[in-house]
Design a protein around this motif. Structure first.
Motif, PDB file in Angstrom:
ATOM      1  N   GLU A   1      35.378  40.964  48.466  1.00 48.15           N
ATOM      2  CA  GLU A   1      34.097  40.358  48.804  1.00 48.15           C
ATOM      3  C   GLU A   1      33.960  38.987  48.126  1.00 48.15           C
ATOM      4  OE1 GLU A   1      31.406  43.328  47.446  1.00 48.15           O
ATOM      5  OE2 GLU A   1      32.274  44.871  48.735  1.00 48.15           O
ATOM      6  N   ASP A   2      33.922  37.929  48.898  1.00 46.92           N
ATOM      7  CA  ASP A   2      33.670  36.560  48.412  1.00 46.92           C
ATOM      8  C   ASP A   2      34.853  35.909  47.701  1.00 46.92           C
ATOM      9  OD1 ASP A   2      31.033  36.816  49.348  1.00 46.92           O
ATOM     10  OD2 ASP A   2      30.366  37.681  47.457  1.00 46.92           O
ATOM     11  N   VAL A   3      36.059  36.478  47.783  1.00 47.74           N
ATOM     12  CA  VAL A   3      37.181  35.860  47.063  1.00 47.74           C
ATOM     13  C   VAL A   3      37.591  34.528  47.668  1.00 47.74           C
ATOM     14  CG1 VAL A   3      38.070  38.093  46.279  1.00 47.74           C
ATOM     15  CG2 VAL A   3      38.973  37.087  48.390  1.00 47.74           C
ATOM     16  N   ALA A   4      37.305  34.313  48.947  1.00 51.80           N
ATOM     17  CA  ALA A   4      37.751  33.074  49.594  1.00 51.80           C
ATOM     18  C   ALA A   4      37.080  31.843  49.020  1.00 51.80           C
ATOM     19  CB  ALA A   4      37.514  33.148  51.102  1.00 51.80           C
ATOM     20  N   PHE A   5      35.848  31.991  48.490  1.00 47.14           N
ATOM     21  CA  PHE A   5      35.210  30.822  47.879  1.00 47.14           C
ATOM     22  C   PHE A   5      35.292  30.866  46.352  1.00 47.14           C
ATOM     23  CE2 PHE A   5      31.455  33.627  47.710  1.00 47.14           C
ATOM     24  CZ  PHE A   5      30.947  33.330  46.461  1.00 47.14           C
TER      25      PHE A   5
ATOM     26  N   PHE B   1      46.565  28.244  49.597  1.00 45.62           N
ATOM     27  CA  PHE B   1      47.538  29.125  50.247  1.00 45.62           C
ATOM     28  C   PHE B   1      47.126  29.551  51.655  1.00 45.62           C
ATOM     29  CE2 PHE B   1      48.208  29.664  45.689  1.00 45.62           C
ATOM     30  CZ  PHE B   1      49.585  29.510  45.599  1.00 45.62           C
ATOM     31  N   GLY B   2      45.947  29.159  52.069  1.00 43.55           N
ATOM     32  CA  GLY B   2      45.509  29.482  53.418  1.00 43.55           C
ATOM     33  C   GLY B   2      44.672  30.739  53.489  1.00 43.55           C
ATOM     34  N   ARG B   3      43.792  30.766  54.477  1.00 44.47           N
ATOM     35  CA  ARG B   3      42.855  31.890  54.594  1.00 44.47           C
ATOM     36  C   ARG B   3      43.466  33.108  55.267  1.00 44.47           C
ATOM     37  NH1 ARG B   3      37.474  30.706  53.192  1.00 44.47           N
ATOM     38  NH2 ARG B   3      37.297  28.524  52.519  1.00 44.47           N
ATOM     39  N   GLU B   4      44.727  33.048  55.605  1.00 45.37           N
ATOM     40  CA  GLU B   4      45.420  34.261  56.040  1.00 45.37           C
ATOM     41  C   GLU B   4      45.945  35.051  54.845  1.00 45.37           C
ATOM     42  OE1 GLU B   4      48.473  33.190  58.789  1.00 45.37           O
ATOM     43  OE2 GLU B   4      47.075  32.955  60.469  1.00 45.37           O
ATOM     44  N   ARG B   5      45.997  34.371  53.683  1.00 41.42           N
ATOM     45  CA  ARG B   5      46.518  35.055  52.486  1.00 41.42           C
ATOM     46  C   ARG B   5      45.441  35.288  51.437  1.00 41.42           C
ATOM     47  NH1 ARG B   5      51.739  32.511  50.072  1.00 41.42           N
ATOM     48  NH2 ARG B   5      51.862  34.621  49.195  1.00 41.42           N
ATOM     49  N   VAL B   6      44.344  34.567  51.498  1.00 34.93           N
ATOM     50  CA  VAL B   6      43.217  34.767  50.575  1.00 34.93           C
ATOM     51  C   VAL B   6      41.962  34.803  51.446  1.00 34.93           C
ATOM     52  CG1 VAL B   6      41.981  33.896  48.571  1.00 34.93           C
ATOM     53  CG2 VAL B   6      44.451  33.482  48.771  1.00 34.93           C
ATOM     54  N   PHE B   7      41.377  35.988  51.589  1.00 33.01           N
ATOM     55  CA  PHE B   7      40.314  36.101  52.586  1.00 33.01           C
ATOM     56  C   PHE B   7      39.249  37.114  52.168  1.00 33.01           C
ATOM     57  CE2 PHE B   7      44.036  38.616  53.748  1.00 33.01           C
ATOM     58  CZ  PHE B   7      43.513  39.886  53.901  1.00 33.01           C
ATOM     59  N   ASN B   8      38.055  36.901  52.723  1.00 30.15           N
ATOM     60  CA  ASN B   8      36.920  37.788  52.466  1.00 30.15           C
ATOM     61  C   ASN B   8      37.009  39.047  53.319  1.00 30.15           C
ATOM     62  OD1 ASN B   8      35.816  35.940  50.670  1.00 30.15           O
ATOM     63  ND2 ASN B   8      34.548  34.968  52.244  1.00 30.15           N
ATOM     64  N   THR B   9      36.358  40.096  52.832  1.00 28.58           N
ATOM     65  CA  THR B   9      36.288  41.361  53.547  1.00 28.58           C
ATOM     66  C   THR B   9      34.822  41.733  53.763  1.00 28.58           C
ATOM     67  OG1 THR B   9      36.179  42.692  51.535  1.00 28.58           O
ATOM     68  CG2 THR B   9      38.377  42.131  52.356  1.00 28.58           C
ATOM     69  N   PRO B  10      34.561  42.712  54.613  1.00 26.85           N
ATOM     70  CA  PRO B  10      33.204  43.270  54.679  1.00 26.85           C
ATOM     71  C   PRO B  10      32.817  43.910  53.346  1.00 26.85           C
ATOM     72  CG  PRO B  10      34.494  43.920  56.594  1.00 26.85           C
ATOM     73  CD  PRO B  10      35.446  43.294  55.620  1.00 26.85           C
ATOM     74  N   LEU B  11      31.523  44.163  53.163  1.00 28.33           N
ATOM     75  CA  LEU B  11      31.026  44.767  51.931  1.00 28.33           C
ATOM     76  C   LEU B  11      31.267  46.273  51.977  1.00 28.33           C
ATOM     77  CD1 LEU B  11      27.645  42.855  51.488  1.00 28.33           C
ATOM     78  CD2 LEU B  11      29.935  42.202  50.758  1.00 28.33           C
ATOM     79  N   SER B  12      32.520  46.650  51.789  1.00 31.20           N
ATOM     80  CA  SER B  12      32.904  48.062  51.869  1.00 31.20           C
ATOM     81  C   SER B  12      34.067  48.303  50.917  1.00 31.20           C
ATOM     82  CB  SER B  12      33.296  48.442  53.304  1.00 31.20           C
ATOM     83  OG  SER B  12      33.885  49.724  53.330  1.00 31.20           O
ATOM     84  N   GLU B  13      33.771  48.869  49.754  1.00 35.23           N
ATOM     85  CA  GLU B  13      34.830  49.115  48.777  1.00 35.23           C
ATOM     86  C   GLU B  13      35.852  50.118  49.287  1.00 35.23           C
ATOM     87  OE1 GLU B  13      31.739  46.948  46.989  1.00 35.23           O
ATOM     88  OE2 GLU B  13      31.584  48.924  47.949  1.00 35.23           O
ATOM     89  N   GLN B  14      35.376  51.151  49.969  1.00 33.88           N
ATOM     90  CA  GLN B  14      36.307  52.106  50.554  1.00 33.88           C
ATOM     91  C   GLN B  14      37.226  51.412  51.557  1.00 33.88           C
ATOM     92  OE1 GLN B  14      34.575  55.250  52.889  1.00 33.88           O
ATOM     93  NE2 GLN B  14      36.291  56.624  52.541  1.00 33.88           N
ATOM     94  N   GLY B  15      36.649  50.489  52.331  1.00 28.15           N
ATOM     95  CA  GLY B  15      37.441  49.741  53.294  1.00 28.15           C
ATOM     96  C   GLY B  15      38.427  48.798  52.633  1.00 28.15           C
TER      97      GLY B  15
END
Length: 334
Positions: A26-30, A44-58
């Protein structure tokens, strides 16, 4: 570097050296809440460092999936307090992956980073220390660094370890200490405790933030300030206390701790999590079994209280230098 900068540096090395490595959460891209991934998405590009939905299980489930497919998977849980929705994925899936396949496949490329421990005002949802909950999860490792050098070396070792690792970063230490950290790639051993001060009268064992409260307590033992001097007998002020940073909670370094306690005859364990079923309970049980005939005092545990972490009185919850000093004195005079 301070600790968050050293972690960011370690992540950069991991991405450079391994084309399969990806960072997500969550929010690692920024940069994340604590800025540990600042600039990595741009580099490194947003294919390698990217945000996820707010779901820890996910987040953890996705990490397990891509690790099973051969990727180096570096997941971030924004606060350790939020790791509980992912508990099933960690304990029932990641920890058992290699075992259930008879070693045919694994998720050893999975590392779960998460900020842990108190900040003085985080309260019940931002200051927990959940490391003890994972001690029974055979198949994962749990690592907690104390400083910038330790954070970089242990994080790179965790990312490259052939087992899934939960890497818990004491959040109050992100900006509270600066060290000369090597800019080169390096690793520190997982599963091995670090003896910071040698001693012969008592073993003081801790990890993460409380290590610095332990150091303060030892200074107060040797040269007590006026307000506490009457509580420290003159005969104890020259006591030689061995200070150990456990660093790895699972698997913890039984050999180093047992060797120390067999020499000193006394053990004080300090951690921020509550007393009941905390990591100190397992350590105390093992030491009691292996060092029984050498113990000169009961194993002492100085911990948080068995309550939720309070909002208004958080500083009374955590084991501070005064409580640690009291425990050391009580154990020495037993």
């Amino acid at each position: 570097m301070n600790t968050y900068q050293s972690i960011r540096d370690a992540l950069s090395h991991a991405l450079v050296r391994d084309d399969t490595a990806v960072i997500f959460g969550e929010d690692v891209a920024f940069g994340g809440v604590f800025r540990c991934t600042m600039g990595l998405a741009e580099e490194f590009g947003r294919e390698r460092v990217f945000n996820t939905p707010l779901s820890e299980q996910g987040i953890v489930g996705f990490g397990i999936g891509i690790a099973a497919m051969g990727h180096t998977s570096i997941a971030e849980i924004q606060f350790a307090d939020y790791i509980y929705p992912a508990f099933d994925q960690i304990v029932n899936e990641a920890a058992k992956f290699r075992y259930r396949s008879g070693g045919q496949y694994h998720v050893g490329g999975l590392t779960i980073r998460t900020p842990t421990m108190s900040v003085g005002h985080g309260g019940l949802y931002h200051s927990q220390s959940p490391e003890g909950f994972f001690m029974g999860a055979a198949g994962v490792k749990v690592v907690i660094p104390r400083s910038p050098i330790q954070a970089k070396g242990l994080l790179l070792a965790s990312i490259r370890d052939p087992n899934p690792v939960i890497f818990m970063e004491p959040k109050i230490l992100y900006r509270s200490a600066v060290e000369q950290v090597p800019i080169d790639d390096f690793e520190l051993p997982i599963g091995r405790a670090d003896v910071l001060i040698a001693g012969s009268d008592l073993t003081l064992l801790t990890w993460g933030t409380p290590l610095y409260h332990c150091e303060t307590a030892l200074h107060m033992l040797a040269s007590p300030p006026p307000q506490v001097s009457r509580h420290v007998p003159e005969s104890l002020r020259g006591a030689k206390v061995e200070l150990i940073d456990l660093r790895t909670i699972l698997p913890w370094d039984v050999e180093t701790v047992v060797e120390s306690v067999n020499r000193t005859g006394r053990l004080v364990i300090v951690h921020e999590a509550g007393l009941t079923a905390g990591a100190g309970a397992e350590i105390a049980a093992t030491v009691q079994k292996k060092c029984f005939l050498k113990l000169d005092a009961p194993v002492k545990r100085i911990t948080g209280w068995d309550t939720p972490v309070p909002l208004q009185y958080e500083k009374f919850y955590i084991p501070d230098a005064i409580r640690i000093l009291d425990g050391i004195v009580e154990t020495l005079i037993y």
